[in-house]
Each structure stands twice: as structure tokens, then as C-alpha cells.
Design a protein around this motif. Structure first.
Motif, mmCIF file in Angstrom:
data_model
loop_
_atom_site.group_PDB
_atom_site.id
_atom_site.type_symbol
_atom_site.label_atom_id
_atom_site.label_comp_id
_atom_site.label_asym_id
_atom_site.label_seq_id
_atom_site.Cartn_x
_atom_site.Cartn_y
_atom_site.Cartn_z
ATOM 1 N N GLN A 139 4.787 -31.638 17.876
ATOM 2 C CA GLN A 139 4.550 -32.221 19.203
ATOM 3 C C GLN A 139 4.186 -33.708 19.108
ATOM 4 O O GLN A 139 4.635 -34.516 19.915
ATOM 5 C CB GLN A 139 3.415 -31.468 19.915
ATOM 6 C CG GLN A 139 3.889 -30.213 20.615
ATOM 7 C CD GLN A 139 2.728 -29.297 20.981
ATOM 8 O OE1 GLN A 139 1.565 -29.629 20.786
ATOM 9 N NE2 GLN A 139 3.067 -28.122 21.512
ATOM 10 N N ASP A 140 3.411 -34.066 18.079
ATOM 11 C CA ASP A 140 2.959 -35.454 17.943
ATOM 12 C C ASP A 140 4.050 -36.375 17.388
ATOM 13 O O ASP A 140 3.927 -37.592 17.451
ATOM 14 C CB ASP A 140 1.730 -35.545 17.013
ATOM 15 C CG ASP A 140 0.518 -34.839 17.601
ATOM 16 O OD1 ASP A 140 0.617 -34.414 18.775
ATOM 17 O OD2 ASP A 140 -0.491 -34.687 16.895
ATOM 18 N N ASN A 141 5.110 -35.801 16.802
ATOM 19 C CA ASN A 141 6.157 -36.635 16.182
ATOM 20 C C ASN A 141 7.544 -36.135 16.584
ATOM 21 O O ASN A 141 8.350 -35.744 15.724
ATOM 22 C CB ASN A 141 6.026 -36.592 14.654
ATOM 23 C CG ASN A 141 4.651 -36.986 14.177
ATOM 24 O OD1 ASN A 141 4.347 -38.155 14.003
ATOM 25 N ND2 ASN A 141 3.776 -35.984 13.979
ATOM 26 N N PRO A 142 7.845 -36.118 17.897
ATOM 27 C CA PRO A 142 9.073 -35.473 18.373
ATOM 28 C C PRO A 142 10.359 -36.045 17.790
ATOM 29 O O PRO A 142 11.327 -35.315 17.617
ATOM 30 C CB PRO A 142 9.029 -35.681 19.887
ATOM 31 C CG PRO A 142 8.074 -36.791 20.106
ATOM 32 C CD PRO A 142 7.105 -36.773 18.982
ATOM 33 N N ASN A 143 10.382 -37.347 17.430
ATOM 34 C CA ASN A 143 11.657 -37.850 16.897
ATOM 35 C C ASN A 143 11.714 -37.909 15.376
ATOM 36 O O ASN A 143 12.677 -38.412 14.814
ATOM 37 C CB ASN A 143 11.983 -39.221 17.506
ATOM 38 C CG ASN A 143 10.724 -40.035 17.677
ATOM 39 O OD1 ASN A 143 9.679 -39.655 17.150
ATOM 40 N ND2 ASN A 143 10.806 -41.141 18.395
ATOM 41 N N MET A 144 10.682 -37.361 14.691
ATOM 42 C CA MET A 144 10.766 -37.320 13.220
ATOM 43 C C MET A 144 10.618 -35.902 12.675
ATOM 44 O O MET A 144 11.056 -35.626 11.562
ATOM 45 C CB MET A 144 9.655 -38.189 12.605
ATOM 46 C CG MET A 144 10.010 -39.647 12.512
ATOM 47 S SD MET A 144 8.651 -40.585 11.808
ATOM 48 C CE MET A 144 8.802 -40.165 10.085
ATOM 49 N N VAL A 145 10.021 -35.013 13.481
ATOM 50 C CA VAL A 145 9.697 -33.671 12.979
ATOM 51 C C VAL A 145 10.266 -32.600 13.904
ATOM 52 O O VAL A 145 10.129 -32.692 15.124
ATOM 53 C CB VAL A 145 8.168 -33.477 12.881
ATOM 54 C CG1 VAL A 145 7.836 -32.075 12.385
ATOM 55 C CG2 VAL A 145 7.542 -34.528 11.974
ATOM 56 N N LYS A 146 10.907 -31.607 13.274
ATOM 57 C CA LYS A 146 11.414 -30.458 14.036
ATOM 58 C C LYS A 146 11.038 -29.192 13.259
ATOM 59 O O LYS A 146 11.252 -29.123 12.042
ATOM 60 C CB LYS A 146 12.945 -30.576 14.138
ATOM 61 C CG LYS A 146 13.562 -29.735 15.237
ATOM 62 C CD LYS A 146 15.070 -29.997 15.353
ATOM 63 C CE LYS A 146 15.827 -29.400 14.155
ATOM 64 N NZ LYS A 146 17.275 -29.641 14.245
ATOM 65 N N ALA A 147 10.461 -28.202 13.967
ATOM 66 C CA ALA A 147 10.124 -26.924 13.327
ATOM 67 C C ALA A 147 11.322 -25.994 13.450
ATOM 68 O O ALA A 147 11.897 -25.846 14.532
ATOM 69 C CB ALA A 147 8.899 -26.305 13.970
ATOM 70 N N ILE A 148 11.733 -25.413 12.325
ATOM 71 C CA ILE A 148 12.889 -24.497 12.305
ATOM 72 C C ILE A 148 12.395 -23.129 11.870
ATOM 73 O O ILE A 148 11.759 -23.006 10.810
ATOM 74 C CB ILE A 148 13.959 -24.986 11.305
ATOM 75 C CG1 ILE A 148 14.383 -26.419 11.622
ATOM 76 C CG2 ILE A 148 15.161 -24.046 11.290
ATOM 77 C CD1 ILE A 148 15.218 -27.057 10.508
ATOM 78 N N LEU A 149 12.665 -22.087 12.670
ATOM 79 C CA LEU A 149 12.289 -20.724 12.300
ATOM 80 C C LEU A 149 13.387 -20.160 11.402
ATOM 81 O O LEU A 149 14.522 -19.991 11.848
ATOM 82 C CB LEU A 149 12.121 -19.867 13.565
ATOM 83 C CG LEU A 149 11.670 -18.425 13.352
ATOM 84 C CD1 LEU A 149 10.261 -18.367 12.762
ATOM 85 C CD2 LEU A 149 11.724 -17.651 14.663
#
Ligand SMILES: NCCCCC[C@@H](C[SeH])C(=O)O
Ligand SMILES: [Zn+2]
Ligand SMILES: [Zn+2]
Length: 307
Positions: A24-34
Motif C-alpha cells: 500500500q505504501d509503495n504502489p508503483n514499486m511493490v506488488k503482492a502476488i499470491l
């Protein structure tokens, strides 16, 4: 302050909250993938760090917590993400790595086992799957991959700490990781699995005494990483192929990733050498993680040079 957060061990629930907050704090660098779920149906989240959409960009993979009791391993994955996000554009090495490679990080590969070390048995190693043939619980996920599976250095006895499972990738956790890497094998150039303890930088093979075809390269990379730790932190890490440096260990994730085609594949054994062992005190988290970080950066920069 954030330094105290990263110098503490965190419960599974706290790590799941951290994964959410970091995305949430780094929307354009971090993505969580299940990428899948554990035996007890807990989610396996991979964080993807990506700073640009360069065409056919390479990638690296770091998994932590395959063995539940090795808490410094989970702490390193959190440390690595925090350091990467904080020092991108500020530190030359991190900037060069992230500009050239996406990073896939799996902070908790064995959530059921990790939870168990917080609630019931601090020294638990395996996952928590129930076997049909025995009252004993758990498979050693680092013996469950399809690389000379269940040969010498593993056991087909469910009650042992190195139980190989019913068949290769019998466990949902190892299957999720293997599936993800199979579907990303063309971009992932560098595989890294974080463990503790004994301060070693290991590379294939552990499943046989045979040398990997790029043994010279791997040895040089591990040697440079160990020298960096020595130079900056005055600490000693052994390095070499797993079978010769630690012990024969078939069915490992690193050997399997290597045979898949990920030619730069390593397993790190972090601090210490046995004084505290798996119970490394929080006061040593920053040193242990900084030593691992300089090693990862050294190898990642060489992978970028070579690919
Ligand atoms: N893939 C095997 C690398 C060498 C052994 C690593 C240790 C970490 Se606790 C083990 O899985 O016994
Ligand atoms: Zn381990
Ligand atoms: Zn270990």
C-alpha cells in the motif's frame, strides 16, 4: 522508528500485515502476488519489486523461511525489502540492481511451520503436513524438490527432520514455488534461498558430489561475496558447493532451480556459528542481515554483468 521494527522478529500475523502495508505504501514499486497456499491453507505471498517496465527485463528470486525455526531468514527478507525501497536512487548498488532486475521475494515459504514455532515448538523445521503412513507430522521442504529426490542426505521416514515427503513436490509449499519458477524461468537469472545457521554461501550441487557446469563462475561469485563480508564486517563465511561444504542434501530448491536453468543459484546459511544457533538474539539481526545484504548485492551485480 523503522530501524527497531527491522531489528525485531515478527509473528506471522505481523508479517502478513507488513506485506499489505508495504504494498500500500509503495504502489508503483511493490506488488503482492499470491502464488499458492500452505498445507493449512495460509497464503504464500511473493512481493515483486519492480521500478520500471524495461522490455525482457531479468529477475532474481529470494525465498525465506523454508525452515520454520530459522527466524533470521524471515528477518532478512523484510530487511532486504526495506533496504531496497529506502536506498533506491540513493545507493549505487541497489539502484543498479533494481534498474536491471525485478526482484521476487517470498518472506515466509513455510507459514504453518513458522506459526508453530511461535505457538508450540521453537525448534520446528519442517512444514505441518499430515502423512497417511505415520503419526509424525511434517516434510522437510528443502528435501521435497525434484533433484535426486530422496537419495542419500534425505530420509523416507516421516518422523525424521529430513523427511523427503511422499513424492517430489508432494507439498503445497514446494509445489507453489516450483510452479512459479517454472512459469518465470526465462526471466529469473538468480535464485537465492535464505537459511541459518553456520555462515556459509553455498551453490549446486548438494544432491551429488558432481561439479556444476559453471562451477568456476559460482565459486568466484561466492568467494567475492565472502570477501566483501570479511572486508566490511570482519566476519568469516565459508563458501563452496553444498555437498562438499556442508553435507549431501538431495531434493533441495537450489539444485532444482539450477537444473531448471537458473544458472546462478545459491543457498545462504546466515549467522551464527553455533553460539546461539537458530535462537540468534534480536540484537544481532542488523549485523546478520547486513552481512547477507552485501553478499546478495555482490552476486546480483555480477549476475547483471554476465547476463
Ligand atoms: N539445497 C541444500 C543446500 C545445503 C543444505 C542447506 C541446509 C539449510 Se538448514 C539444509 O537444507 O539442510
Ligand atoms: Zn534451513
Ligand atoms: Zn541451516
Amino acid at each position: 522508528s523503522s530501524s527497531t521494527f527491522y531489528e525485531r522478529y515478527h509473528s506471522l500475523e505481523d508479517i502478513y500485515h507488513w506485506i499489505n502495508r508495504t504494498q500500500q505504501d509503495n504502489p508503483n514499486m511493490v506488488k503482492a502476488i499470491l502464488i499458492g497456499s500452505s498445507y493449512e491453507k495460509r497464503p504464500l505471498y511473493v512481493l515483486k519489486l519492480s521500478v520500471n517496465n524495461r522490455p525482457n527485463k531479468k529477475a532474481m528470486w529470494i525465498d525465506c523461511g523454508i525452515h520454520a525455526r530459522e527466524w533470521i531468514s524471515h528477518a532478512f527478507c523484510l530487511w532486504f525489502v526495506q533496504n531496497s525501497l529506502s536506498f533506491y536512487k540513493l545507493n549505487q548498488d541497489i539502484t543498479r540492481i533494481l534498474d536491471n532486475m525485478d526482484v521476487y521475494i517470498l518472506p515466509v515459504m513455510n507459514p504453518d511451520g513458522y506459526q508453530y514455532t511461535w505457538t508450540t515448538n521453537r525448534m520446528w523445521r519442517k512444514n505441518r503436513s499430515v502423512s497417511k503412513s505415520s503419526n509424525c507430522i511434517g516434510v522437510d521442504l528443502n528435501r521435497n524438490f525434484d533433484a535426486n529426490w530422496c537419495t542419500e542426505g534425505a530420509s523416507d521416514e516421516p518422523c525424521t527432520e529430513i523427511y523427503c515427503g511422499a513424492f517430489p513436490e508432494s507439498e503445497p509449499e514446494s509445489q507453489a514455488v516450483a510452479n512459479f519458477l517454472r512459469s518465470h524461468k526465462d526471466s529469473v537469472q538468480f535464485y537465492l534461498s535464505i537459511h541459518s545457521y553456520s555462515q556459509m554461501l553455498l551453490f549446486p550441487y548438494s544432491c551429488t558430489l558432481d561439479e556444476a557446469e559453471n562451477h568456476k563462475d559460482l565459486l568466484e561469485m561466492a568467494q567475492e561475496a565472502a570477501q566483501a563480508i570479511r572486508r566490511y564486517y570482519r566476519n568469516t563465511y565459508k563458501y563452496g558447493s553444498g555437498a562438499k561444504t556442508i553435507y549431501l542434501a538431495p531434493g533441495g530448491s537450489d539444485d532444482w532451480a539450477y537444473n531448471l536453468g537458473i544458472k546462478y543459484s545459491f543457498t545462504f546459511e546466515l549467522q551464527d556459528r553455533g553460539r546461539y544457533g537458530f535462537l540468534l538474539p534480536p540484537s544481532l539481526i542488523s549485523r546478520a542481515c547486513n552481512e547477507a545484504l552485501i553478499a546478495v548485492k555482490t552476486i546480483a551485480l555480477k549476475v547483471i554483468e554476465k547476463t
